[in-house]
Design an enzyme around this catalytic site. Structure first.
Site, PDB file in Angstrom:
ATOM      1  N   SER A  10       0.818  -1.213   0.000  1.00 46.90           N
ATOM      2  CA  SER A  10       0.000   0.000   0.000  1.00 46.90           C
ATOM      3  C   SER A  10       0.850   1.261   0.000  1.00 46.90           C
ATOM      4  CB  SER A  10      -0.930   0.019   1.222  1.00 46.90           C
ATOM      5  OG  SER A  10      -1.929  -0.967   1.121  1.00 46.90           O
TER       6      SER A  10
ATOM      7  N   GLU B 134       5.054   0.679  14.805  1.00 50.72           N
ATOM      8  CA  GLU B 134       5.485   1.963  14.261  1.00 50.72           C
ATOM      9  C   GLU B 134       6.541   2.656  15.124  1.00 50.72           C
ATOM     10  OE1 GLU B 134       2.361   1.019  14.622  1.00 50.72           O
ATOM     11  OE2 GLU B 134       1.458   0.998  12.608  1.00 50.72           O
TER      12      GLU B 134
END
Length: 348
Positions: A86, A112
């Site tokens: 993506s 993250e």
């Protein structure tokens, strides 16, 4: 310890001197990288896009850029928080890093914060230019590491895609609203939100050349029109943060200021206004930080103080745009959470 260190360094220098005689080109590349210089010719043969190419998501243009420069920049390394297809961050043909082998592509996993911390460490070697990627909404988990990046001044590139309500049906849980404003407020963070595929190429060029701090690229999920540069100014204006994309004859009646996916909407609006005898200048404000770094004379040439009728348009929180529109201007943005629907329907 000092004597031992000096001895090891002397031995290494002798080995490198011998290596340099046998492998001049590779040794020169090593020296450039160790000095923080980009190899000569790295920016040749970069992708160029035409309006006839149709709509192109800026995340897709970013992926094309990465793969165009990968062979010339062997120290460019990175990956995604489990979203590489993506984010378009995979370097094609390059191996993936794992416990058994080295590689330029990294599967960071859905972590993250750790991802941001890892690229900070890579950047501190002063030998690598690391990048990482996820959806812009997930910078909420990345923030502590990215803030340290700004604080330490590391040369990291954050590739944040799905940057607005334009991502569509995933809805408000995935649609960033306050995120652009919050990163613009972060000291020493340079945020660039390109308006089309060619601005994306220029944004990456800025990111790779930038010194003294990280750069965040905010990229679209949805396809955007490739701006006709025969009619509009060159995309290289991105290097100055904001530039006059399309102008009028004589003094403009109004200035339309925008970034990213909303710039093409402003170009359409300028055409519609012209039919009503209203002359509109369109300014692409890809990066407020880069624009603010320009001389005051340049900034005033883009946004003349004499033209007080201004409208800023961005599919995100309105916070921060007031300084460009002034007391007589307006900001068209989103100060509520988004909605789940096709992107075109949400924009309407």
């Amino acid at each position: 310890a000092l004597a031992e260190g000096a001895k090891i360094e002397q031995e290494w220098n002798a080995k490198f001197k011998s290596y340099k005689r046998k492998h001049r080109e590779l040794a020169a590349l090593w020296e450039d990288i160790s000095r923080g210089k980009l190899p000569k010719g790295w920016d040749k043969g970069l992708p160029k896009f035409k309006p006839s190419d149709g709509k192109i998501a800026t995340r897709a243009a970013s992926g094309k850029f990465l793969n165009a420069v990968a062979d010339k920049l062997p120290h460019l390394i990175g990956g995604s928080a489990d979203l590489a297809p993506s984010n378009n961050t995979e370097i094609k043909g390059a191996p993936f890093f794992d416990r058994k082998k080295a590689g330029r592509n990294i599967h960071f996993g859905v972590r993250e914060h750790a991802m941001g911390a890892a690229i900070n460490g890579m950047a501190l070697t002063n030998m690598l230019i690391p990048y990482c990627a996820t959806f812009l909404i997930f910078t909420d988990y990345l923030r502590p590491a990215s803030r340290l990046s700004a604080l330490m001044g590391t040369h990291c590139v954050y590739v944040m895609t799905h940057d607005s309500i334009g991502l569509g049906e995933d809805g408000p849980t995935h649609q960033p609203i306050e995120h652009l404003a919050s990163y613009r407020a972060m000291p020493n963070m340079t945020l660039i939100r390109p308006a089309d595929a060619n601005e994306t190429v220029e944004a990456w060029k800025v990111a790779l050349r930038h010194k003294g701090g990280p750069v965040m690229l905010a990229l679209s999920r949805q396809g955007l029109p490739v701006i006709d540069r025969k009619v509009c100014s060159p995309a290289s204006g991105v290097a100055k943060g904001g530039y006059v994309l399309r102008d009028t004859k004589g003094r403009p009646d109004v200035i339309l200021i925008s970034s990213g996916s909303e710039v093409s909407l402003c170009l359409d609006a300028a055409e519609a206004l012209l039919k009503r005898n209203v002359k509109a200048r369109v300014v692409s404000m890809a990066s407020m930080e880069l624009f603010e770094a320009q001389p005051v004379e340049y900034r005033r040439s883009v946004l003349p103080p004499s033209v007080t009728k201004r409208i800023a348009v961005e599919a995100a929180a309105t916070f921060g745009w007031e300084k460009y529109v002034g007391l007589e201007g307006r900001v068209m943005g989103i100060d509520t959470f988004g909605e789940s629907a096709p992107a075109g329907d949400i924009y309407r």
